[in-house]
Enzyme design. Structure first.
Site, PDB file in Angstrom:
ATOM      1  N   ASP A  63      14.032  34.108   7.233  1.00  0.00           N
ATOM      2  CA  ASP A  63      13.067  33.144   6.734  1.00  0.00           C
ATOM      3  C   ASP A  63      12.580  33.642   5.373  1.00  0.00           C
ATOM      4  OD1 ASP A  63      10.852  31.105   7.153  1.00  0.00           O
ATOM      5  OD2 ASP A  63       9.666  32.953   7.048  1.00  0.00           O
ATOM      6  N   ASP A  65      10.071  33.210   1.964  1.00  0.00           N
ATOM      7  CA  ASP A  65       8.882  32.637   1.345  1.00  0.00           C
ATOM      8  C   ASP A  65       8.844  33.104  -0.103  1.00  0.00           C
ATOM      9  OD1 ASP A  65       7.562  31.707   3.934  1.00  0.00           O
ATOM     10  OD2 ASP A  65       7.889  33.838   4.322  1.00  0.00           O
ATOM     11  N   ASP A 144      -2.218  38.820   4.754  1.00  0.00           N
ATOM     12  CA  ASP A 144      -2.833  39.419   5.944  1.00  0.00           C
ATOM     13  C   ASP A 144      -2.633  40.931   6.058  1.00  0.00           C
ATOM     14  OD1 ASP A 144      -0.167  38.834   6.440  1.00  0.00           O
ATOM     15  OD2 ASP A 144      -0.523  37.652   8.255  1.00  0.00           O
TER      16      ASP A 144
HETATM   17  P1  ATP Z   1       8.037  35.655   9.649  1.00  0.00           P
HETATM   18  O1  ATP Z   1       8.521  34.597   8.723  1.00  0.00           O
HETATM   19  O2  ATP Z   1       9.015  36.697  10.028  1.00  0.00           O
HETATM   20  O3  ATP Z   1       7.311  35.085  10.821  1.00  0.00           O
HETATM   21  P2  ATP Z   1       6.214  36.212   7.504  1.00  0.00           P
HETATM   22  O4  ATP Z   1       5.453  37.460   7.173  1.00  0.00           O
HETATM   23  O5  ATP Z   1       7.168  35.719   6.487  1.00  0.00           O
HETATM   24  O6  ATP Z   1       6.917  36.491   8.890  1.00  0.00           O
HETATM   25  P3  ATP Z   1       5.010  33.640   7.344  1.00  0.00           P
HETATM   26  O7  ATP Z   1       4.166  32.938   8.356  1.00  0.00           O
HETATM   27  O8  ATP Z   1       6.339  33.079   7.002  1.00  0.00           O
HETATM   28  O9  ATP Z   1       5.146  35.121   7.862  1.00  0.00           O
HETATM   29  O10 ATP Z   1       4.114  33.763   6.043  1.00  0.00           O
HETATM   30  C1  ATP Z   1       4.604  34.271   4.828  1.00  0.00           C
HETATM   31  C2  ATP Z   1       3.576  35.191   4.185  1.00  0.00           C
HETATM   32  O11 ATP Z   1       2.374  34.444   3.906  1.00  0.00           O
HETATM   33  C3  ATP Z   1       3.116  36.336   5.061  1.00  0.00           C
HETATM   34  O12 ATP Z   1       3.969  37.428   4.959  1.00  0.00           O
HETATM   35  C4  ATP Z   1       1.746  36.630   4.508  1.00  0.00           C
HETATM   36  O13 ATP Z   1       1.812  37.366   3.315  1.00  0.00           O
HETATM   37  C5  ATP Z   1       1.225  35.243   4.164  1.00  0.00           C
HETATM   38  N1  ATP Z   1       0.501  34.644   5.289  1.00  0.00           N
HETATM   39  C6  ATP Z   1       0.981  33.769   6.205  1.00  0.00           C
HETATM   40  N2  ATP Z   1       0.048  33.419   7.087  1.00  0.00           N
HETATM   41  C7  ATP Z   1      -1.074  34.079   6.744  1.00  0.00           C
HETATM   42  C8  ATP Z   1      -2.398  34.126   7.256  1.00  0.00           C
HETATM   43  N3  ATP Z   1      -2.743  33.410   8.336  1.00  0.00           N
HETATM   44  N4  ATP Z   1      -3.293  34.890   6.623  1.00  0.00           N
HETATM   45  C9  ATP Z   1      -2.957  35.613   5.514  1.00  0.00           C
HETATM   46  N5  ATP Z   1      -1.727  35.617   4.994  1.00  0.00           N
HETATM   47  C10 ATP Z   1      -0.784  34.862   5.589  1.00  0.00           C
HETATM   48 MG    MG Z   2       8.177  33.961   6.572  1.00  0.00          MG
END
Ligand code: ATP
Ligand code: MG
Length: 439
Positions: A63, A65, A144
């Site tokens: 995934d 971002d 986060d």
């Molecule tokens: P994965 O995609 O493996 O679930 P991820 O870390 O990429 O993990 P995402 O939900 O895709 O998680 O979010 C991308 C990024 O956005 C996170 O790594 C974080 O930096 C930020 N983020 C997402 N949700 C939050 C939140 N609720 N509070 C603070 N930062 C967040």
């Molecule tokens: Mg992600």
């Protein structure tokens, strides 16, 4: 000496490409396309979040971002396949077939944003809207955990680290950015994220987060049930569901999501074993690339409360076992909706699957034979097999249903002791034949 009133700008540690292991081979072609187009159009473009974190850990990210200084409208102008989504947190989604690349504009620092009406908090400090844009050195503090706040710069392939995230990844520690109490109040879902990442990455949750979760877990009741459903899917459909479940229980969070289930677990050890067996099974399936459906696990979680409620209905309301299970699963899934909103397309088959369970006990006659053609047979059978593994169903019943699936139609008639029907049908089904001619 530092002059009063002038705050020092935070400086990132910049890790050049030769000093880290994030290779472009690990980044999907679509994500690279978006990064390059933003960069060539004069914007800053960074891969951020799970993509960088997982690549650093050698986990092959799936995934991606992206963070940029382009505003959502500017992103949309660059990509025909782009849609802007989210009110609370406006994002651009760029679609490439089944893959979606998420592009977020840098957010402003919390204190600056707090003075602007486009950021909204509720009484507990939960952020309701967050659409004030800023620079990368403001954006970083809004993320986060330190492991999620690393930025991979597409212009020179370096990694920008403001928060010692690389070091925490090396130590396998999940560390909150800023004060955990405040950050968890801002968004209580971060408690679930902490558990999810600890389970997935095999990280240890920092002590200060653990203490803060113990104080704040009640705040999850303020989170909209629809958002908790999304988070439920991420926690239980990513291949680490058993570990996630154990951690949720350890931190007293599970009861905030499934209170009825939690009560039953505490009364009935057998039910806890059943849940563990189901979660192991789910993780194995994901590991093998087989499909999983949320309705199955929801059925597993609600089975304990449903069974208990059904027993009461049988005694008190004099219902048949199937009737009681049908009513009980309707009532219990209704109660569950107050915590996690489950879409109807999952609750309906789940209720059917649960109410079908007693039908496996009947092995004689046409009605029993017809169970094999039921549209929920497969799920209900898998569910029954799990119950058998936990000694809730006799092995000979489980073996019977496993065997009959391999049999021919003639063999099945023998197994279910069903008489062969007359082939001609002419004299036996005159109405039926007439009707089919009309159609
Ligand atoms: P994965 O995609 O493996 O679930 P991820 O870390 O990429 O993990 P995402 O939900 O895709 O998680 O979010 C991308 C990024 O956005 C996170 O790594 C974080 O930096 C930020 N983020 C997402 N949700 C939050 C939140 N609720 N509070 C603070 N930062 C967040
Ligand atoms: Mg992600």
């Amino acid at each position: 000496m530092k002059k009063k009133g002038i705050s020092k700008k935070p400086k990132p540690k910049i890790i050049p490409r030769p000093s880290h292991n994030v290779s472009r081979d690990e980044i999907s072609r679509s994500a690279l396309k978006v990064l390059y187009r933003l960069h060539k159009s004069g914007y800053r473009a960074f891969l951020v979040g799970g993509g960088v974190r997982d690549a650093l850990l050698g986990l092959h990210p799936k995934d991606f971002d992206i963070a940029t200084d382009a505003h959502p409208d500017e992103v949309r102008a660059l990509f025909a396949n782009c849609r802007l989504i989210g009110r609370r947190f406006r994002l651009a989604h760029i679609r490439f077939g089944r893959e979606i690349i998420e592009v977020a504009t840098f957010r402003a620092a919390a204190d600056k944003a707090a003075k602007i009406p486009d950021v909204l908090h509720d009484e507990e400090g939960r952020i309701l809207r967050d659409n004030v844009y800023g620079k990368i050195d403001e954006d970083v503090w809004r993320r986060d955990f330190t492991c999620n706040a690393l930025y991979y710069d597409i212009s020179d392939f370096s990694i920008w680290d403001y928060v010692s995230g690389v070091e925490d990844i090396r130590k396998r520690k999940l560390v909150m950015i800023g004060n955990p109490d405040r950050r968890l109040r801002e968004d209580p879902v971060r408690m679930l994220r902490a558990v999810r990442f600890a389970a997935k990455l095999d990280f240890e949750i920092d002590e200060t987060i653990a203490i803060s979760i113990a104080k704040n877990h009640q705040l999850l009741s303020n989170v909209p049930p629809a958002r908790l459903f999304d988070e439920f899917l991420k926690m239980f459909q990513a291949g680490n569901s058993e570990k996630t479940f154990s951690l949720l229980r350890k931190f007293d969070l599970f009861k905030m999501l499934f209170p009825e289930t939690d009560k039953r677990i505490k009364e009935d050890d057998q039910f806890l074993k059943f849940i563990h067996a189901a979660l192991q099974n789910t993780d194995d399936r994901i590991d093998k690339g087989q499909s999983v459906t949320p309705m199955f696990l929801l059925g597993v979680f609600l089975w304990g409360p449903v069974e208990k409620r059904a027993e009461r209905l049988q005694v008190k309301e004099n219902m048949s076992v199937i009737q009681a299970l049908t009513v009980a699963s309707y009532e219990i899934s209704g109660l569950q909706q107050a915590h996690i909103s489950i879409p109807r397309r999952f609750t309906m088959p789940m209720r059917e699957m649960l109410a079908m369970q007693p039908r496996f006990e009947k092995r004689r006659g046409k009605r029993a034979l017809r169970l094999l053609d039921h549209r929920r047979f497969r799920a209900a059978y898998d569910f029954m097999m799990l119950r058998a593994r936990c000694s809730e169903v006799d092995t000979d019943i489980a073996d019977f249903w496993t065997e009959v699936q391999k049999q021919t139609a003639d063999q099945r008639r023998v197994s279910f002791a069903v008489q062969r029907q007359a082939r001609s049908g002419k004299s036996r089904h005159p109405h039926w034949r007439r009707k089919s001619r009309v159609n």
